[in-house]
Each structure stands twice: as C-alpha cells, then as structure tokens.
Design an enzyme around this catalytic site. Structure first.
Site, short mmCIF file in Angstrom:
data_model
loop_
_atom_site.label_atom_id
_atom_site.label_comp_id
_atom_site.label_asym_id
_atom_site.label_seq_id
_atom_site.Cartn_x
_atom_site.Cartn_y
_atom_site.Cartn_z
N ASN A 4 36.59 53.16 66.45
CA ASN A 4 35.18 52.47 66.41
C ASN A 4 34.32 53.01 67.42
O ASN A 4 33.23 53.41 67.17
CB ASN A 4 35.17 50.93 66.50
CG ASN A 4 36.22 50.39 67.75
OD1 ASN A 4 36.82 51.23 68.24
ND2 ASN A 4 35.78 49.19 68.30
N GLU A 54 44.89 47.10 74.72
CA GLU A 54 43.49 46.65 74.41
C GLU A 54 43.42 46.09 72.80
O GLU A 54 43.24 47.12 72.25
CB GLU A 54 42.43 47.49 74.97
CG GLU A 54 42.55 47.81 76.24
CD GLU A 54 41.86 47.00 77.36
OE1 GLU A 54 41.60 45.81 76.88
OE2 GLU A 54 41.84 47.30 78.43
N CYS A 77 35.13 45.65 69.77
CA CYS A 77 36.33 44.25 69.88
C CYS A 77 35.58 43.51 70.78
O CYS A 77 36.02 42.23 70.55
CB CYS A 77 37.23 45.20 71.01
SG CYS A 77 36.43 45.96 72.27
P1 NAD Z 1 44.91 49.72 64.40
O1 NAD Z 1 45.58 48.91 65.44
O2 NAD Z 1 44.94 50.02 62.94
O3 NAD Z 1 44.88 51.42 64.89
C1 NAD Z 1 44.93 51.86 66.29
C2 NAD Z 1 45.59 53.01 66.30
O4 NAD Z 1 47.01 52.89 66.34
C3 NAD Z 1 45.27 54.07 65.50
O5 NAD Z 1 45.55 55.36 66.41
C4 NAD Z 1 46.54 54.14 64.52
O6 NAD Z 1 46.73 55.32 63.95
C5 NAD Z 1 47.78 53.52 65.37
N1 NAD Z 1 48.67 53.01 65.03
C6 NAD Z 1 48.91 52.21 63.85
N2 NAD Z 1 49.91 52.17 63.26
C7 NAD Z 1 50.71 52.36 64.22
C8 NAD Z 1 52.12 52.34 64.76
N3 NAD Z 1 53.01 51.84 63.81
N4 NAD Z 1 52.62 52.90 65.74
C9 NAD Z 1 51.96 53.42 66.65
N5 NAD Z 1 50.37 53.82 66.52
C10 NAD Z 1 49.89 53.02 65.22
O7 NAD Z 1 43.33 49.50 64.96
P2 NAD Z 1 41.86 50.26 64.41
O8 NAD Z 1 41.76 49.76 63.06
O9 NAD Z 1 41.97 51.61 64.46
O10 NAD Z 1 41.09 49.47 65.31
C11 NAD Z 1 40.32 48.37 65.04
C12 NAD Z 1 40.74 47.32 66.09
O11 NAD Z 1 40.84 47.89 67.53
C13 NAD Z 1 40.17 45.81 66.17
O12 NAD Z 1 41.23 45.10 66.07
C14 NAD Z 1 39.53 46.10 67.47
O13 NAD Z 1 39.38 44.65 67.90
C15 NAD Z 1 40.57 46.75 68.34
N6 NAD Z 1 39.72 47.21 69.44
C16 NAD Z 1 40.10 46.93 70.81
C17 NAD Z 1 39.49 47.37 71.65
C18 NAD Z 1 39.74 46.64 73.19
O14 NAD Z 1 39.18 47.28 74.28
N7 NAD Z 1 40.19 45.39 73.29
C19 NAD Z 1 38.49 48.51 71.63
C20 NAD Z 1 38.24 48.84 70.48
C21 NAD Z 1 38.79 48.27 69.26
#
Ligand code: NAD
Length: 492
Positions: A149, A251, A285
């Site tokens: 995002n 996060e 987020c």
């Molecule tokens: P996601 O969890 O699907 O993916 C995040 C990352 O994890 C990606 O790089 C993905 O390839 C990787 N990933 C997926 N499966 C994995 C596994 N089994 N092992 C290791 N890595 C893996 O999340 P997304 O759809 O990319 O992002 C959206 C989410 O992120 C939302 O829930 C949002 O709230 C959260 N977010 C949180 C913050 C924060 O600072 N708290 C900031 C931005 C986004």
C-alpha cells in the site's frame, strides 16, 4: 518495461531457473512488468551474502554509515518523479499520494542516518569497582517483509534504521509492488555506496512466498524480522520467530476509530473523516475504518460528511484531480463488496457510493452501522466509511475499544484536555487529538497493540528493535573468589 532481476551480493541476478512473474497495473488490470520469481535457494543466497558482508559494515564508523544512508535519502529525492511514475501504475497510487510518499520516504532515510548517532549504552555502578558497561550491537542479518500500500515508505521504514545501526538486510517486497517496494531501493542504496551484500532484494510471487518467507524467518543467520502486512500472515511469522527466539517487529492491520465528540467543530471532523477514510482508497493500516459520532451531532455531521464525500473524484490516478484510484486487486475488491453487502443486509443505510467499475470502488458511506456487522469488526481496507452513533463520550470510548485491533485513533473535540483524556482511554498504540487516525512521522514510535502488532518502528524503540543489548564488564581487582578456588590466597 523489461524484466527485472534480484539484487544479491551487489549483483543483479536472475532467479533459479530464470523464473519470473507478472505484475499488474490495477487501473487497467493489464500486465505492467515481469519480475524475477525467487526460490528458497535464492533467498538462502541473499541471506548468505548478507551474513558475509555484515561484520565489515558494522565495523565502519557510525558516521560513515550515516553518510551513506543520508545519501540514499538525497538520491531518492532526486529520483522522486521517476518513482512516482512507477507508484501510479504499479501500486494504483493517485499521483498526489505518490508525491507525498516519495517526499516522506526521503525523511525516513534522514531520520535513520540520525539514528546511527544514537546507538548509545550505559555505564552502571558496580559493587566490585568494575567498569560495567551496557552496550548495543547490531543483530546481524535482518529480514524485512513489506506490503504494497505504501511500498516505498514501508520498505524504507524496515530497512533504513536496521542498516544505519549496522545490520545487513534482505528485503522481500510485496508481489504487488516489487519495483517501487524493492528493486528501485536496491538501485538507490547501491548508488549511495552501501557495500556489496549489505542490502539484498528478493522478489517472489504469491506461489513462492511460503517457501521464500519461511527461509527469511527460519534461516539461522537471520536474527531479526521486520514484518508489515496482514494480521494473519504476521501471526504465522511471529509464531515461527518465537519458536526460534528471534527478534520480531510486526506492524499489522487496523480498524481505527475517529471519535467525533458532541462539542466537535463539524467542518474539522468532516475533513479528518474524509481524508482518513478515503486517502489511497482507504488502503492505509491507520485508515479511519469506524466513525463514531455522538448522537447529538450525528445528523449534522452525517449530512455534511456525505456532501463532502460526493465531491471526491474517482478515475485515472495520473490526474491530480482524481483522488480516488483503483483498489489493488480483485481479492481486495471482493472483500469490500462483501463487507458492504453484509452491512446493508443487516440494516446499514448506504448514503453514498456502493458501486464499482473494474477495480475502481466508489467512495462509500454507511450509516447505522452496528457491532454485529463485518464492517465494524474486520479490516475492510477500501474506500468505505461506516458511521456508528454513540450515546455519549463513555459510549464512544466503549465502541472504539470494542475491537481486537489497536493501531491508531483520532478524537475531534473543541476541548483539548477532554481530547487528551479520551486519547488516554483508548486501547491503541497511537492516538491523535483533533486529527484523523492517519498520521506518521519518521522518528516517532509507530506501532499497535493486540491484533495490530508488536514492537515499534522509529524513534528510540526503533533503534532498540534492531540492536542487541549486552552487558560487558572490566574487572579491576575488586572481585574476590572464595579462597579454596584460587591458586594463591595471599595474592588475592
Ligand atoms: P500480506 O500479509 O498479504 O502481505 C504482506 C507481505 O507478506 C507481502 O510481502 C507478502 O508477500 C508477504 N507474505 C505473504 N505470505 C507470507 C508468508 N507465508 N511468509 C512470509 N511472508 C509472506 O499483506 P498485504 O495485503 O500486502 O498488506 C495489507 C495489510 O498490511 C493490511 O492488513 C494492512 O493493515 C497491513 N499494513 C499494516 C501497516 C502497519 O504499519 N501496521 C502498514 C501497512 C499495511
């Protein structure tokens, strides 16, 4: 655009078997580029390179690491336009959001360069007259896994401080944004003078992420993990890291509330709600995902809010006037549709939006939202603003705290002391009085509680996150062992 390779040990290399995967432009849903699809072996190679390069990097004077990291910020700033032109097609970023993202990211590197000067320890008193030191050392190799995002900011947040304090890093950006979230940063850090192997990027598809992600967490050389993403994936990573006693900062998602108290300036509340709920299509987020309004002003607020939301223009994100672009993919779109359908079927009123064309979902306002609806409890991550009416201040706090998540919050009130008092009662990592929940600065302790995560990026806690605390002493003759243990008791 041509295929892009992995960045391992200072070289641009193809993935095992020359594998690659497509990256889509969410505005057109067409393939935008192809990127190398790393395997577990590629991740292992990146970690090995990082392990090899880390001691020399850590041994550099802190001022030299700071100079290089600050230079990365300058290069990023110089290349801002080019990066914005990647963020629009790759991440579906509205150009205004892309401009914000590049200028903010340069600050992330500057704050990290400053952090290199702040890796301080302590000198403790010693009963035995020892020189008793508490020192901080880098962890070694840190894996950074980031979302799509705000790819430039969120990858940079994970890597910049970790590098500045002497770690080597392997970054795995999201499969949705491998260029803006990873490969472009490799180019920048390489140009800034980060030595070979100190920073590595492995990109991979969703099909390979199970294997690659597992290696990035479980490989024995990896001592720290910075993960930003969904709560579901974060929980798996935390469990694996916990079993192996590895440092982990998580996060995760949010369901942030904007509380509008009965004395609020309505226009201020409407502005905070509109920006907080709809900036980047609600894919932040810290997005405002629940607007909790005091009953006394609910009608006036809702009327003015809906009028303001109806002014938001949806369309080609390249155009500065269109602040609502596409959501990232079909899966996200389906989640948004399901949340809105569920709310309406349980009695919520649709006051604006509710439709979509391709991946462009209209800015949507739902009134009469109640805690039994999915849109109250689950992260929607889309341009949907649910309005919940509270009976009074206590009820507003109760509703806001009725969530597994606890990332950020906003409170709008004419009374600053009241605002601070309410902020202190919320179960969140962050809270902002008279502002939306969407707010961040590079040097603050950013993070959530509960299902929103663990640990903090930024500020002093950010430095602590990526360093190990050690106790080191120098004996100066004050220590006496029992006489039966020593060679010559008279000398002792
Ligand atoms: P996601 O969890 O699907 O993916 C995040 C990352 O994890 C990606 O790089 C993905 O390839 C990787 N990933 C997926 N499966 C994995 C596994 N089994 N092992 C290791 N890595 C893996 O999340 P997304 O759809 O990319 O992002 C959206 C989410 O992120 C939302 O829930 C949002 O709230 C959260 N977010 C949180 C913050 C924060 O600072 N708290 C900031 C931005 C986004």
């Amino acid at each position: 655009m041509s295929k892009r390779n992995l960045f391992i040990n200072g070289e641009w290399v193809t993935a095992t078997g020359n594998a690659e995967f497509p990256v889509y432009n969410p505005a057109t849903e067409e393939v935008w580029t192809h990127v190398a699809d790393a395997s577990r072996e590629d991740a292992k190679a990146a970690i090995a390179a990082a392990k090899q390069a880390q001691p020399a990097w850590a041994a550099l004077p802190h001022s030299e690491r700071a100079r290089i990291i600050a230079k990365a910020g300058e290069i990023l700033e110089k290349r801002a336009k080019e990066i914005q032109e990647i963020l629009v097609p790759e991440a579906g970023s509205w150009i205004g959001k892309a401009m914000f993202e590049t200028s903010y990211s340069a600050g992330v590197y500057r704050a990290a360069a400053a952090a290199a000067y702040q890796v301080t320890g302590e000198i403790l008193p010693s009963d035995l007259g020892k020189l008793s030191l508490v020192v901080r050392e880098p962890l070694g190799v840190v894996s950074v896994i980031s979302p799509w995002n705000f790819p430039v900011i969120l990858s940079s947040r994970g890597i910049a401080v970790a590098l500045a304090v002497g770690n080597a890093v392997v970054l795995k950006p999201s499969e949705e944004t491998p260029v803006s979230g990873g490969l472009i940063l490799a180019e920048i850090l390489e140009e800034a003078g980060v030595p070979k192997g100190v920073f590595n990027v492995v990109t991979c598809s969703r099909d390979n992420v199970g294997e690659v992600g597992d290696e990035l967490v479980t490989n024995p050389a990896v001592r720290g993990i910075s993960f930003t993403g969904s709560t579901a994936v974060g929980a798996e990573i935390a469990a694996k890291a916990g079993r192996l006693f590895k440092r982990c900062v998580l996060e995760l998602g949010g369901k942030d509330a904007l509380i509008v108290l009965d004395d609020a300036d309505i226009e201020r509340a409407v502005n905070a709600a509109t920006f907080g709920a709809f900036m980047h299509q609600g894919q932040i987020c810290m997005s405002v995902e629940r607007i909790i309004v005091d009953r006394k002003i609910a009608e006036t607020f809702t009327e003015q809010f809906v009028a303001n939301v109806k002014k938001l223009k949806v369309g080609d994100p390249k155009e500065i006037g269109n602040c609502i672009g596409p959501v990232i993919n079909r899966k996200q779109l389906e989640r948004i549709v399901a949340h809105v359908d569920d709310a309406v079927s349980r009695g919520a009123k649709l006051l604006a939006g509710g439709g979509h064309k391709g991946l462009f979902y209209e800015p949507t306002v739902l009134a009469d939202v109640t805690p039994d609806m999915r849109v109250f409890r689950e992260e929607t991550f889309g341009p949907v603003a649910p309005i919940i009416v509270a009976n009074d201040e206590d009820d507003a706090v109760r509703l806001a705290n009725d969530s597994d998540y606890g990332l950020s919050a906003g409170i709008i009130t004419a009374d600053e002391e009241r605002g601070l008092a309410v902020a202190r009662r919320l179960n969140t990592g962050m809270a902002h009085v008279n502002d939306s929940s969407v707010h961040d600065e590079p040097h603050v302790p950013f993070g959530g509680i509960g299902a929103s995560g663990l640990g903090r990026h930024g500020g002093r806690p950010g430095i602590e996150q990526f360093t190990e605390l050690r106790w080191v002493t120098l004996e100066r003759g004050g220590r006496h062992y029992p006489p039966m243990f020593v060679v010559n008791p008279e000398h002792h």
